[in-house]
Design an enzyme around this catalytic site. Structure first.
Site, PDB file in Angstrom:
ATOM      1  N   THR A  76      11.563  -6.639  -2.221  1.00 33.81           N
ATOM      2  CA  THR A  76      10.248  -6.373  -2.829  1.00 33.81           C
ATOM      3  C   THR A  76      10.381  -5.982  -4.296  1.00 33.81           C
ATOM      4  O   THR A  76       9.722  -6.568  -5.163  1.00 33.81           O
ATOM      5  CB  THR A  76       9.514  -5.264  -2.047  1.00 33.81           C
ATOM      6  N   LEU A  77      11.245  -5.004  -4.598  1.00 29.77           N
ATOM      7  CA  LEU A  77      11.347  -4.551  -5.992  1.00 29.77           C
ATOM      8  C   LEU A  77      12.012  -5.591  -6.867  1.00 29.77           C
ATOM      9  O   LEU A  77      11.660  -5.746  -8.032  1.00 29.77           O
ATOM     10  CB  LEU A  77      12.066  -3.202  -6.069  1.00 29.77           C
ATOM     11  N   ASP A 129      14.456  -0.926   0.496  1.00 33.17           N
ATOM     12  CA  ASP A 129      15.112  -1.220   1.771  1.00 33.17           C
ATOM     13  C   ASP A 129      16.042  -2.423   1.567  1.00 33.17           C
ATOM     14  O   ASP A 129      17.145  -2.262   1.059  1.00 33.17           O
ATOM     15  CB  ASP A 129      14.007  -1.467   2.809  1.00 33.17           C
ATOM     16  N   ARG A 177       0.316   6.856   7.482  1.00 31.92           N
ATOM     17  CA  ARG A 177       0.408   7.003   6.020  1.00 31.92           C
ATOM     18  C   ARG A 177      -0.084   8.369   5.558  1.00 31.92           C
ATOM     19  O   ARG A 177       0.349   8.876   4.521  1.00 31.92           O
ATOM     20  CB  ARG A 177      -0.432   5.921   5.324  1.00 31.92           C
ATOM     21  N   ASP A 236       7.282   2.888  -2.432  1.00 28.40           N
ATOM     22  CA  ASP A 236       7.595   3.987  -1.512  1.00 28.40           C
ATOM     23  C   ASP A 236       9.068   4.002  -1.151  1.00 28.40           C
ATOM     24  O   ASP A 236       9.715   5.039  -1.163  1.00 28.40           O
ATOM     25  CB  ASP A 236       6.708   3.923  -0.255  1.00 28.40           C
ATOM     26  N   ARG A 289       0.778  -1.208   0.000  1.00 30.17           N
ATOM     27  CA  ARG A 289       0.000   0.000   0.000  1.00 30.17           C
ATOM     28  C   ARG A 289       0.825   1.281   0.000  1.00 30.17           C
ATOM     29  O   ARG A 289       0.318   2.362  -0.221  1.00 30.17           O
ATOM     30  CB  ARG A 289      -0.938  -0.016   1.231  1.00 30.17           C
ATOM     31  N   LYS A 337      17.293   3.220   0.947  1.00 29.81           N
ATOM     32  CA  LYS A 337      18.199   3.030   2.090  1.00 29.81           C
ATOM     33  C   LYS A 337      19.256   2.018   1.677  1.00 29.81           C
ATOM     34  O   LYS A 337      19.155   0.835   2.007  1.00 29.81           O
ATOM     35  CB  LYS A 337      17.417   2.469   3.293  1.00 29.81           C
ATOM     36  N   GLY A 341      15.660  -4.561  -0.654  1.00 30.92           N
ATOM     37  CA  GLY A 341      15.687  -4.780  -2.091  1.00 30.92           C
ATOM     38  C   GLY A 341      14.819  -5.954  -2.522  1.00 30.92           C
ATOM     39  O   GLY A 341      14.595  -6.167  -3.708  1.00 30.92           O
TER      40      GLY A 341
HETATM   41  P1  IMP Z   1      12.305  -4.277   0.970  1.00 31.36           P
HETATM   42  O1  IMP Z   1      11.635  -5.466   0.348  1.00 31.36           O
HETATM   43  O2  IMP Z   1      13.055  -4.665   2.221  1.00 31.36           O
HETATM   44  O3  IMP Z   1      13.114  -3.436   0.030  1.00 31.36           O
HETATM   45  O4  IMP Z   1      11.172  -3.415   1.613  1.00 31.36           O
HETATM   46  C1  IMP Z   1      10.333  -2.634   0.929  1.00 31.36           C
HETATM   47  C2  IMP Z   1       9.096  -2.402   1.791  1.00 31.36           C
HETATM   48  O5  IMP Z   1       9.417  -2.367   3.187  1.00 31.36           O
HETATM   49  C3  IMP Z   1       8.541  -1.050   1.469  1.00 31.36           C
HETATM   50  O6  IMP Z   1       7.610  -1.147   0.428  1.00 31.36           O
HETATM   51  C4  IMP Z   1       7.902  -0.655   2.785  1.00 31.36           C
HETATM   52  O7  IMP Z   1       6.569  -1.124   2.852  1.00 31.36           O
HETATM   53  C5  IMP Z   1       8.714  -1.354   3.867  1.00 31.36           C
HETATM   54  N1  IMP Z   1       9.684  -0.442   4.516  1.00 31.36           N
HETATM   55  C6  IMP Z   1      11.025  -0.512   4.471  1.00 31.36           C
HETATM   56  N2  IMP Z   1      11.605   0.481   5.165  1.00 31.36           N
HETATM   57  C7  IMP Z   1      10.594   1.210   5.667  1.00 31.36           C
HETATM   58  C8  IMP Z   1      10.549   2.401   6.484  1.00 31.36           C
HETATM   59  O8  IMP Z   1      11.564   3.022   6.881  1.00 31.36           O
HETATM   60  N3  IMP Z   1       9.310   2.852   6.800  1.00 31.36           N
HETATM   61  C9  IMP Z   1       8.159   2.241   6.383  1.00 31.36           C
HETATM   62  N4  IMP Z   1       8.155   1.138   5.620  1.00 31.36           N
HETATM   63  C10 IMP Z   1       9.366   0.622   5.268  1.00 31.36           C
HETATM   64 MG    MG Z   2       4.841  -1.041   4.684  1.00 37.21          MG
END
Ligand code: IMP
Ligand code: MG
Length: 180
Positions: free
Chosen positions: A110-111, A106, A168, A103, A43, A134, A108
């Protein structure tokens, strides 16, 4: 939810607006495909995507828009490690040029997952855009094609980003500090 408080403003609403405008200015030429589809990762991307598409309109870019819900986080601030499709895209993406919008980048996961998933669905090209990055937190090698702001390893909320479903709606981006 852990005891926490919302700290100082990291990026004000005005700073975000200016950065989104500059980002779209840089993206526009690469977005001229007739077959462009923007796919927001729900979301967290809903506000960023809403601002992006209206700025793209001003640059004469007219994509189709869809969303997919991906889940990796439980209810807290740590990723569970695996990503799953909670709700898939609704439109046909085969042969399209996709721009995935999230958004924050982090770990990596998810993307990177989204990219593979959309290529497997037959997308012609898949590019990615994250408002925040990040890099210090990366656990799989991944670079987005477009990034709004690069930040340190802090947990942030606002402008679509949540902590346990909250904050949010905050129009700026702020850091969260956890007690203890
Ligand atoms: P990744 O798969 O670890 O890159 O995470 C991506 C998802 O983690 C983002 O779409 C956010 O929903 C969540 N996320 C990561 N860091 C933060 C943060 O600092 N605040 C809020 N959500 C975060
Ligand atoms: Mg989230």
């Amino acid at each position: 939810m852990k005891a926490h408080h919302i700290e100082e403003v990291l990026f004000s609403a005005d700073q975000i607006e200016a950065r989104v405008r500059a980002l779209v200015h840089d993206m526009a030429e690469g977005c001229r495909s007739e077959n462009l589809v923007l796919i927001g990762v729900l979301r967290g991307s809903f506000i960023f995507l809403a601002d992006l598409v209206r700025e793209l309109y001003r640059q004469d870019v007219h994509p189709r828009i869809d969303f997919m819900t991906l889940e990796s986080y439980g209810s807290g601030t740590e990723s569970s490690g695996t990503v799953r499709v909670a709700k898939d895209v609704g439109m046909e993406v085969a042969g399209t040029d996709v721009l995935v919008v999230d958004d924050i980048l982090d770990t990596g996961r998810t993307l990177s997952f989204a990219r593979q998933h959309l290529l497997a669905l037959g997308a012609r090209t898949v590019r990615t855009c994250a408002l925040l990055d990040k890099p210090a937190r990366r656990s799989v090698p991944f670079q987005a094609d477009y990034v709004g702001f690069t930040i340190e390893d802090r947990f942030v909320v606002g402008y679509g980003l949540d902590y346990d479903g909250r904050y949010r709606e905050v129009p700026h981006i702020a850091c969260v500090t956890f007690a203890g």
